[in-house]
Design an enzyme around this catalytic site. Structure first.
Site, PDB file in Angstrom:
ATOM      1  N   PHE A 125     -31.765 -20.032   6.942  1.00 36.84           N
ATOM      2  CA  PHE A 125     -32.163 -21.442   6.846  1.00 36.84           C
ATOM      3  C   PHE A 125     -32.473 -21.933   8.246  1.00 36.84           C
ATOM      4  CE2 PHE A 125     -31.640 -26.012   6.845  1.00 36.84           C
ATOM      5  CZ  PHE A 125     -32.363 -26.370   5.719  1.00 36.84           C
ATOM      6  N   ASP A 173     -31.114 -18.597  16.231  1.00 36.67           N
ATOM      7  CA  ASP A 173     -30.864 -19.948  15.736  1.00 36.67           C
ATOM      8  C   ASP A 173     -29.354 -20.135  15.665  1.00 36.67           C
ATOM      9  OD1 ASP A 173     -30.348 -22.210  14.236  1.00 36.67           O
ATOM     10  OD2 ASP A 173     -31.990 -21.889  12.816  1.00 36.67           O
ATOM     11  N   LYS A 231     -26.571 -29.738  15.535  1.00 32.83           N
ATOM     12  CA  LYS A 231     -25.287 -29.955  14.852  1.00 32.83           C
ATOM     13  C   LYS A 231     -24.133 -30.306  15.796  1.00 32.83           C
ATOM     14  CE  LYS A 231     -26.187 -27.621  10.482  1.00 32.83           C
ATOM     15  NZ  LYS A 231     -25.879 -28.606   9.454  1.00 32.83           N
TER      16      LYS A 231
HETATM   17  C1  LIG Z   1     -29.091 -22.397  11.146  1.00 37.26           C
HETATM   18  C2  LIG Z   1     -29.720 -23.741  10.938  1.00 37.26           C
HETATM   19  N1  LIG Z   1     -30.899 -24.006  11.509  1.00 37.26           N
HETATM   20  C3  LIG Z   1     -31.495 -25.203  11.359  1.00 37.26           C
HETATM   21  C4  LIG Z   1     -30.929 -26.202  10.592  1.00 37.26           C
HETATM   22  C5  LIG Z   1     -31.619 -27.519  10.441  1.00 37.26           C
HETATM   23  O1  LIG Z   1     -30.943 -28.474  11.212  1.00 37.26           O
HETATM   24  P1  LIG Z   1     -31.117 -30.040  10.931  1.00 37.26           P
HETATM   25  O2  LIG Z   1     -30.564 -30.303   9.578  1.00 37.26           O
HETATM   26  O3  LIG Z   1     -30.340 -30.706  12.058  1.00 37.26           O
HETATM   27  O4  LIG Z   1     -32.546 -30.371  11.017  1.00 37.26           O
HETATM   28  C6  LIG Z   1     -29.705 -25.960   9.959  1.00 37.26           C
HETATM   29  C7  LIG Z   1     -29.091 -26.984   9.103  1.00 37.26           C
HETATM   30  O5  LIG Z   1     -28.270 -26.732   8.279  1.00 37.26           O
HETATM   31  C8  LIG Z   1     -29.082 -24.706  10.141  1.00 37.26           C
HETATM   32  O6  LIG Z   1     -27.917 -24.424   9.560  1.00 37.26           O
END
Ligand SMILES: Cc1ncc(COP(=O)(O)O)c(C=O)c1O
Length: 388
Positions: A131, A216, A245
Site C-alpha cells: 500500500f 516506503d 505517519k
Molecule cells: C506504507 C504506506 N505508504 C503510504 C501510505 C499513505 O499515507 P497517507 O495516508 O498519509 O497518505 C500509507 C498509509 O497507510 C502506508 O501505510
C-alpha cells in the site's frame, strides 16, 4: 436528537464508511468518546500518534512555533525545516542526501515516484499486497486492484512481484527499471515482515540494473519497530526513503528523502507544495524525534512489542503473530477479524481488522506496560466473544 453519526453521514463524503466512534479527547495511549467512555488506543491513529495523545512536548513545540512563525512560502525557509532535514538524514545514517517535505504519506510517495522518473526510466517493480497511497501516482503503485481499477488509466509500467521472494524480484527488474519499491514491513497488508536477506537481495538486484532502491517507511519508520527505520534491521542502504505517519506524531507531515545522488534528481520546477515543510509541522516532528530519544522509546517499543506478541500468541485461536516493536500483526484461525475488532472496542480497546483474518496493532510508542497488560488480560474474553 440528531446524532454525530447522522450528522457525519449527512455532511461527510462516504469514503471510509461510518465512523466507529466520535472521539473527543485523548491522553497518552487513552482516548475518550462523546459519551465519556474511555478506550486504550492500540492503533494510534494508524501508526501516527507516536507520542500518544496530547503529549506536552508536542503541544509545546507546536504552540511555540505557531506563536513565533506559523507559515512561510517556499520562497523562504525556516530553521525548523533545515534542522529537521539534517536530523532525518543523520538518523538514516545514509551519508549525504536531500529531503523534500510533504503533508502525508501519499504525497511523499508521489514526490518519490516523480523523482524516479527523473532517471529517464519509467518501470517500477513493487510488491504484491503493498500500500503506497491514494493519489493517482501513489495509487498506480499500490497493489490492491479494487483500489486502482475505478481510477484507471493510471501511470503504467508497474510490475508487482510476491513480497519476500528475491528470485521473483530478480526476474522482474530489467535495465529499464527506474526503481524497486518495497515496504520493509508491509503495514496495511496486516504486517508482513521482510524475510532475512530479502532487502539485501533487493539492493543487489537494483544495483545490477542501475535501478533505485526505494523503501516506503511511511508506516514502519520513525521508531515504530524499535529502530528508527525498519530497514535498519537489515543493514541495507536504500536510495530513497519515504516517511509520514509517526513523523509528526499527529501533526501532518511527510518526507521524501533521496540519499546520495538520488537527492539531486528533482530540480527546480520539477515539484512543489504550499504547505510541505512548514515550520509548525517541522517543529512537531523535531519534538517527536527529541522525545523518542529522551524517553528511550525505541527500546521501550522493542521490549513492549515483544511482550505483546508473546501474550497474543498464547491463545490457540491465533495462528501466527508477526511484527517488530510496536507494529504487530496477527492471523486468526478463522476470518473473524471484524468481530474481534468489534468485541475489543466493546471491551474498551481500539484495534484494527486489517484483513478478514488479520488484526493489526500500532499503538503509541508511549503505551505503558499496564495498558498492554490490561489488553492481554482481556484478550481471551475478546476472542470468546468474536468466535462465539
Ligand atoms: C506504507 C504506506 N505508504 C503510504 C501510505 C499513505 O499515507 P497517507 O495516508 O498519509 O497518505 C500509507 C498509509 O497507510 C502506508 O501505510
Amino acid at each position: 436528537m440528531t446524532t454525530y453519526a447522522d450528522r457525519y453521514a449527512a455532511s461527510l463524503m462516504n469514503t471510509f464508511g461510518p465512523p466507529k466512534l466520535t472521539l473527543v479527547r485523548g491522553e497518552g495511549a487513552h482516548v475518550w468518546d462523546a459519551d465519556g467512555r474511555e478506550y486504550v488506543d492500540l492503533l494510534g491513529g494508524i501508526a501516527v500518534n507516536a507520542l500518544g495523545h496530547a503529549h506536552p512536548a508536542l503541544v509545546a513545540a507546536v504552540t511555540e512555533q505557531l506563536q513565533t512563525l506559523g507559515h512561510v512560502s517556499n520562497f523562504f525557509t525556516s530553521e525548523p525545516q533545515i534542522v529537521l532535514a539534517e536530523r532525518l538524514l543523520a538518523l538514516l545514517d545514509g551519508g549525504p542526501g536531500k529531503v523534500f517535505f510533504t503533508n502525508s504519506g501519499t504525497e511523499a510517495n508521489e514526490a518519490a515516484f516523480k523523482l524516479t522518473r527523473r532517471t529517464g526510466r519509467t518501470h517500477v517493480v513493487v510488491a504484491e499486497h503493498s500500500f503506497h497511497g491514494r493519489t493517482m501516482g501513489a495509487l498506480a503503485l499500490t497493489s490492491k486492484a479494487a483500489y486502482r481499477e475505478p481510477f484507471e488509466p493510471l501511470p503504467g509500467h508497474v510490475t508487482w512481484v510476491p513480497y519476500g521472494d528475491p528470485q521473483a524480484l530478480a526476474d522482474a527488474v530489467t535495465d529499464e527499471t527506474a526503481a524497486v519499491l518495497l515496504e520493509p514491513i508491509q503495514g496495511e497488508a496486516g504486517v508482513n515482515v521482510a524475510p532475512d536477506g530479502y532487502l539485501a537481495a533487493a539492493r543487489r538486484t537494483a544495483d545490477e540494473h542501475g535501478a533505485l532502491l526505494w523503501f516506503d517507511e511511511v508506516q514502519s519508520g520513525m521508531g515504530r519497530t524499535g529502530r528508527w527505520f525498519a530497514h535498519h534491521a537489515h543493514d541495507v542502504t536504500p536510495d530513497v526513503v519515504t516517511l509520514a505517519k509517526g513523523l509528526g506524531g499527529g501533526f501532518p507531515i511527510g518526507a521524501c528523502i533521496g540519499l546520495g545522488t538520488a537527492g539531486d534528481l528533482l530540480e527546480p520546477g520539477n515539484h512543489g507544495t504550499t504547505f510541505g515543510g512548514n515550520p509548525v509541522a517541522c517543529a512537531a516532528a523535531l519534538a517527536v524525534v527529541a522525545t523518542i530519544e529522551a524517553d528511550g522509546l525505541l527500546e521501550h517499543a522493542a521490549v513492549l512489542g515483544a511482550k505483546l506478541r508473546d501474550g497474543l500468541a498464547a491463545d490457540a485461536r491465533v495462528a501466527e503473530v508477526r511484527g517488530e516493536g510496536l507494529l504487530v500483526g496477527l492471523s486468526l484461525t478463522e476470518p473473524k477479524a471484524a468481530e474481534v475488532a468489534a468485541e475489543a472496542l466493546a471491551a474498551g480497546f481500539v484495534v484494527n481488522n486489517a484483513t478478514p483474518d488479520r488484526i493489526r496493532l500500532a499503538p503509541p510508542l508511549v503505551l505503558t506496560d499496564d495498558d498492554a497488560a490490561s489488553f492481554l488480560a482481556a484478550w481471551p474474553t475478546i476472542l470468546d466473544g468474536a468466535f462465539a
